[in-house]
Design a protein around this motif. Structure first.
Motif, PDB file in Angstrom:
ATOM      1  N   TYR A 193       4.616 -11.212  -6.341  1.00 36.05           N
ATOM      2  CA  TYR A 193       3.422 -11.720  -5.667  1.00 36.05           C
ATOM      3  C   TYR A 193       2.126 -11.194  -6.288  1.00 36.05           C
ATOM      4  O   TYR A 193       1.297 -11.967  -6.780  1.00 36.05           O
ATOM      5  N   ARG A 227      -2.952 -11.974   3.612  1.00 36.78           N
ATOM      6  CA  ARG A 227      -1.535 -12.322   3.750  1.00 36.78           C
ATOM      7  C   ARG A 227      -0.792 -11.237   4.516  1.00 36.78           C
ATOM      8  O   ARG A 227       0.068 -11.539   5.365  1.00 36.78           O
ATOM      9  N   SER A 228      -1.098  -9.981   4.243  1.00 41.31           N
ATOM     10  CA  SER A 228      -0.467  -8.897   4.994  1.00 41.31           C
ATOM     11  C   SER A 228      -0.753  -9.049   6.479  1.00 41.31           C
ATOM     12  O   SER A 228       0.149  -8.922   7.323  1.00 41.31           O
ATOM     13  N   HIS A 259       5.931  -9.293   0.466  1.00 40.99           N
ATOM     14  CA  HIS A 259       5.100 -10.405   0.023  1.00 40.99           C
ATOM     15  C   HIS A 259       5.895 -11.450  -0.761  1.00 40.99           C
ATOM     16  O   HIS A 259       5.312 -12.248  -1.487  1.00 40.99           O
TER      17      HIS A 259
END
Length: 207
Positions: A99, A128-129, A200
């Motif tokens: 990622y 995204r986290s 990820h």
């Protein structure tokens, strides 16, 4: 189960897609690896912030933002380690997902473009986290759900810090142009099947 204490609409609007349900299923089935790689992610996030501080010492706004971010990420790292210890999860080496490296392949080689792109990559990773923590919370046990819920505020702030720093370097049109490129790659990395599960990674490869 805990619900999000903050409005994550800015995070959802920023990202090109939501996490596939098949990734959530894989995470719940392998929470040991999820926690190990989460610890790695927090450690790498702190290292990235420190690297930017060392490289751009003339940018006082960046120095202050990254110093705070590095401290928070290391605190999160310590919290994940404690949870792993409580659950008997050994901190063993795991390979990195594709990622972050997949996003960084698109970073320009010379400044100021290099810094702008690096900050935009940071914004995407943090967003995204945050999105994944929120997606996992309804399915986790009480203690882990509460911990991941507690991370949402800081992760969403980190995403905005990176984005704001990029916007101070170039005009909004350039930021949006570069974001379009990075969002396309991010969607590919999140939606394409992966051979191994990571925090990820994309959804697991079909057997």
């Amino acid at each position: 189960m805990p619900t999000s204490p903050i409005d994550l609409s800015a995070v959802y609007d920023f990202l090109p897609c939501r996490t596939p349900q098949s990734w959530i299923t894989a995470a719940l089935a392998d929470q040991h690896t999820m926690l190990i790689d989460h610890a790695n992610c927090e450690k790498k996030a702190a290292a990235t912030a420190l690297s930017l501080m060392n490289r751009y010492i003339e940018n006082s706004t960046l120095l202050n933002k990254m110093s705070r971010l590095a401290r928070e990420e290391l605190r999160h790292f310590e919290q994940v380690l404690k949870i792993m210890e409580q659950r008997g999860v050994e901190y063993v080496p795991v390979t990195a997902s594709r990622y972050a490296s997949g996003l960084r392949e698109l970073v320009r080689k010379k400044d100021p473009g290099k810094l702008v792109d690096t900050l935009l990559v940071g914004a995407l990773i943090e967003a995204r986290s945050c999105e994944r923590f929120a997606a996992l919370v309804p399915h986790l046990d009480k203690d882990l759900a509460e911990f991941y819920t507690s991370l949402l505020k800081s992760e969403s702030r980190h995403f905005m810090d990176y984005l704001t720093l990029a916007g101070r370097l170039v005009d909004g049109a350039e930021v949006e142009e570069r974001l379009q490129i990075f969002r396309q790659r991010e969607a590919e990395l999140i939606q394409a099947a992966d051979n191994e599960f990571r925090f990820h990674s994309g959804p697991p490869q079909a057997a």
